[in-house]
Design an enzyme around this catalytic site. Structure first.
Site, PDB file in Angstrom:
ATOM      1  N   VAL A 132       0.904  -1.153   0.000  1.00 18.21           N
ATOM      2  CA  VAL A 132       0.000   0.000   0.000  1.00 18.21           C
ATOM      3  C   VAL A 132       0.942   1.201   0.000  1.00 18.21           C
ATOM      4  O   VAL A 132       1.596   1.490   0.992  1.00 18.21           O
ATOM      5  CB  VAL A 132      -0.938  -0.004   1.220  1.00 18.21           C
ATOM      6  CG1 VAL A 132      -1.766   1.279   1.270  1.00 18.21           C
ATOM      7  CG2 VAL A 132      -1.854  -1.227   1.176  1.00 18.21           C
ATOM      8  N   PRO A 133       1.066   1.889  -1.131  1.00 16.91           N
ATOM      9  CA  PRO A 133       2.194   2.787  -1.383  1.00 16.91           C
ATOM     10  C   PRO A 133       2.159   4.143  -0.672  1.00 16.91           C
ATOM     11  O   PRO A 133       2.067   5.193  -1.298  1.00 16.91           O
ATOM     12  CB  PRO A 133       2.160   2.952  -2.893  1.00 16.91           C
ATOM     13  CG  PRO A 133       0.712   2.831  -3.238  1.00 16.91           C
ATOM     14  CD  PRO A 133       0.178   1.791  -2.285  1.00 16.91           C
ATOM     15  N   CYS A 134       2.313   4.117   0.631  1.00 16.12           N
ATOM     16  CA  CYS A 134       2.365   5.376   1.392  1.00 16.12           C
ATOM     17  C   CYS A 134       3.628   6.176   1.067  1.00 16.12           C
ATOM     18  O   CYS A 134       3.660   7.389   1.257  1.00 16.12           O
ATOM     19  CB  CYS A 134       2.261   5.108   2.887  1.00 16.12           C
ATOM     20  SG  CYS A 134       3.481   3.971   3.529  1.00 16.12           S
ATOM     21  N   HIS A 135       4.640   5.507   0.533  1.00 16.87           N
ATOM     22  CA  HIS A 135       5.878   6.211   0.169  1.00 16.87           C
ATOM     23  C   HIS A 135       5.672   7.173  -1.003  1.00 16.87           C
ATOM     24  O   HIS A 135       6.510   8.028  -1.242  1.00 16.87           O
ATOM     25  CB  HIS A 135       6.994   5.202  -0.154  1.00 16.87           C
ATOM     26  CG  HIS A 135       6.669   4.283  -1.298  1.00 16.87           C
ATOM     27  ND1 HIS A 135       5.883   3.158  -1.134  1.00 16.87           N
ATOM     28  CD2 HIS A 135       6.995   4.334  -2.605  1.00 16.87           C
ATOM     29  CE1 HIS A 135       5.754   2.549  -2.302  1.00 16.87           C
ATOM     30  NE2 HIS A 135       6.427   3.244  -3.209  1.00 16.87           N
TER      31      HIS A 135
END
Length: 164
Positions: A132-135
């Protein structure tokens, strides 16, 4: 972080450090860089390298880190957070590889433009790092800010995605 049932876990020794992956039933519930903020203590979770979801997650993460994958195809359970956190985490799944958004843009995407700080806090508690691409979420001015796994890893993940 609350899990309905105790997950099983496995380890990944990736290029950005050791990671713990967790699954329950038929879904991935956690991917953390070991020692990152908000990582639950997995010491009481059973180790299970044969769990099919963990095996698929290991394979896909290895492909991702090798620059061979830009999208994960895994069953995810995002129910360990509050309703608001889950809404934010689902919005993160819409951010494509190689694209970045601001915290404000994510707030607008969930229909709560004035909730930027709450959105940032929810992003910081994302239980599925990289998947889950929080970056992919940056400060309003494009600055690297707030990543539970460390800003050096955030920069490395963004650089990796520019090459994919």
């Amino acid at each position: 972080m609350k899990f309905a049932t105790q997950p099983v876990r496995c380890a990944l020794h990736g290029p950005l450090g050791a990671m713990t992956l967790a699954a329950r039933d038929n879904a991935l519930v956690g991917v953390w860089f070991d020692g990152q903020r908000h990582q639950p203590d997995p010491s009481n979770w059973q180790h299970d390298d044969a769990h099919p979801v963990l095996r698929a997650a290991l394979e896909q993460l290895q492909q991702y880190f090798a620059g061979e994958r830009h999208r994960f195809e895994l069953p995810l359970a995002l129910d360990s957070g509050t309703v608001f956190q889950q809404k934010v985490w689902h919005a993160l799944l819409e951010i494509q590889s190689g694209v970045t958004l601001s915290y404000g843009a994510v707030s607008q995407a969930i229909g709560q433009a004035s909730a930027v700080r709450a959105v940032a806090a929810a992003i910081g508690r994302n239980p599925l790092s990289s998947v889950v691409p929080c970056h992919r979420v940056l400060g309003a001015n494009g600055a690297l800010t707030g990543y539970a796994g460390g800003l050096d890893r955030k920069a490395a993940l963004l650089q990796l995605e520019r090459r994919i």
